[in-house]
Design a protein around this motif. Structure first.
Motif: not given
Length: 453
Positions: A387-392
């Motif tokens: 989730l975090f990588l996707r938003r970055l």
């Protein structure tokens, strides 16, 4: 529309807005001809959210562009190797000069003496150096040299450090041990970082069998007071070789590595990554008495230390000399620390502001920051990392870690913190929902070392 449908619609809309059709096609081409689709497992498509593994077109400074035309602020550049930034003018000019003069000869180039002298001036704790192309070869050469010098078969590695070499003596200890005989793996034992008593107990258990202690002198945090000094004393007392893997700490901790910063001299050390700013060069350095066993001035059995056709390509050695000069003259290590401190403070503030300060954590020395993504119970979570990588990525930040390069500027850091804040807002939604799945867009990212694909 139900809450679950609303979440799915939100994710689908975001995915449509940020699609990577050319990168997806390029990844298919890569998978068809390269096992795993990349020449380094840590660069694999499985390390990124599904459908959002950008394939790079080019880079300059702290930015890279993918084949779809998107620009990213990049962290962890070249798996920590490009610490000055892509296409650094001083490095590329040094390389260009040598390319016009020939890259490889049947006898050593005078540049090999110059590069060795420059390295030993930068890392004065070493007395001799030999260059190679990658860290695995250099570290395995250190192990071979230690075994020859001591006549002992076993290797003791630090269990808390994730990677030392692609060779059997180390890979056999990982989850990807297929193809490696158990008899080889059994010769490698491990000790915990920071625990001198446990290490002494290990040396006692295998008294007279352990050839060397291999570790990163520092990693996630600072060494406990007296730890490296105590390890040095243990190695001396038990007659084994102390090997520092300085692939990451070299230059990022100080120009002379962690050994230069902490004042503890190993018998052997290995350098790479930042040494060439992306060009392929590594180094095995250490005490003359040991290193000469791989040379022509030792009366005992010869050690096949390092002998590589491309180990002394002139352009890579020129790159290494330019890197060392730049670090020393421009105070690059201090700049890396300053940038990292600014980034760490911003990320922590953003995470706390969105109510996920206990779930999105920044760790490590300022020049070598990583992040942890924890679930509602405080456990490391691959889905939340996804989730975090996707938003970055959707915000133009390519960050498998938060390891900085000297090419970043304050605007890059500010942009990154802004994108992190947005990612943390979504993270909070997922925590409140008790399930990050609707925000993943596909399968979660996977750990590099795993038994099955």
């Amino acid at each position: 529309m139900s809450t679950e449908e609303a979440r799915t619609a939100e994710v689908d809309a975001a995915a449509e807005e940020f699609a990577l059709p050319r990168s997806r096609a390029a990844n298919a081409r890569l998978r068809a001809v390269i096992p795993g689709g990349a020449h380094t497992y840590a660069k694999g498509e499985d390390q990124y959210p599904e459908g959002l593994a950008p394939v790079i077109s080019h880079g300059r400074g702290a930015h890279v562009w993918d084949v779809d035309g998107n620009r990213y602020v990049e962290y962890g550049s070249g798996l920590r190797s490009v610490s000055l930034g892509h296409a650094h003018p001083r490095v590329t000019e040094a390389v260009r000069r040598e390319l016009d003069r020939g890259a490889n000869f049947v006898r050593p180039s005078v540049l090999e003496a110059e590069a060795a002298e420059r390295f030993l001036a930068t890392v004065p704790t070493a007395e001799m150096v030999k260059f190679a192309k990658n860290g695995s070869d250099a570290t395995t050469a250190a192990v071979r040299l230690a075994r020859a010098a001591t006549g002992r078969p076993r290797v003791a590695i630090c269990a808390d450090h994730p990677f030392f070499s692609v060779d059997d003596w180390f890979i056999g200890t990982t989850a990807m041990s297929a193809g490696i005989p158990a008899a080889t793996t059994e010769l490698t034992v491990s000790f915990p970082y920071g625990d001198l008593a446990a290490t002494e107990a290990l040396l006692g258990r295998y008294e007279g069998e352990i050839a060397c202690l291999v570790l990163e002198p520092a990693a996630a945090g600072e060494p406990p007071p007296g730890y490296l000094e105590g390890l040095r004393a243990l190695a001396d007392r038990h007659g084994c070789v102390l090997v520092f893997d300085e692939m990451i700490t070299g230059f990022r901790w100080s120009e002379a590595g962690a050994q230069g910063l902490y004042g503890v001299t190993p018998d052997l050390s290995t350098f790479g990554k930042a040494l060439g700013n992306g060009f392929a060069v590594s180094a095995l350095a250490g005490r003359r008495e040991l290193m000469e066993r791989g040379g022509l001035r030792h009366s005992g059995d010869r050690v096949f230390l390092l002998s590589t056709t491309h180990g002394a390509e002139t352009h890579s050695l020129a790159a290494a000399m330019a890197v060392q000069a730049t670090y020393v003259e421009e105070g690059v290590t201090a700049r890396l620390h300053a940038l990292g401190e600014r980034l760490a403070a911003g990320v922590r503030e953003a995470a706390a502001g969105m109510g996920v300060g206990e779930h999105v954590l920044v760790r490590g020395r300022a020049s070598n920051l990583v992040f942890a993504t924890l679930d509602a119970h405080g456990r490391p979570s691959q889905p939340y990392r996804t989730l975090f990588l996707r938003r970055l990525l959707m915000g133009g930040v390519l960050a498998p870690s938060f390891v900085v390069s000297a090419a970043l500027d304050e605007a890059d850091i500010d942009h990154t913190v802004e994108v992190v804040a947005g990612a943390c807002a979504v993270y909070r939604k997922a925590l409140d929902a008790g399930d990050p799945t609707p925000w993943l867009g596909g399968r979660p990212v996977k750990p590099v070392f795993r038994r099955r694909a």
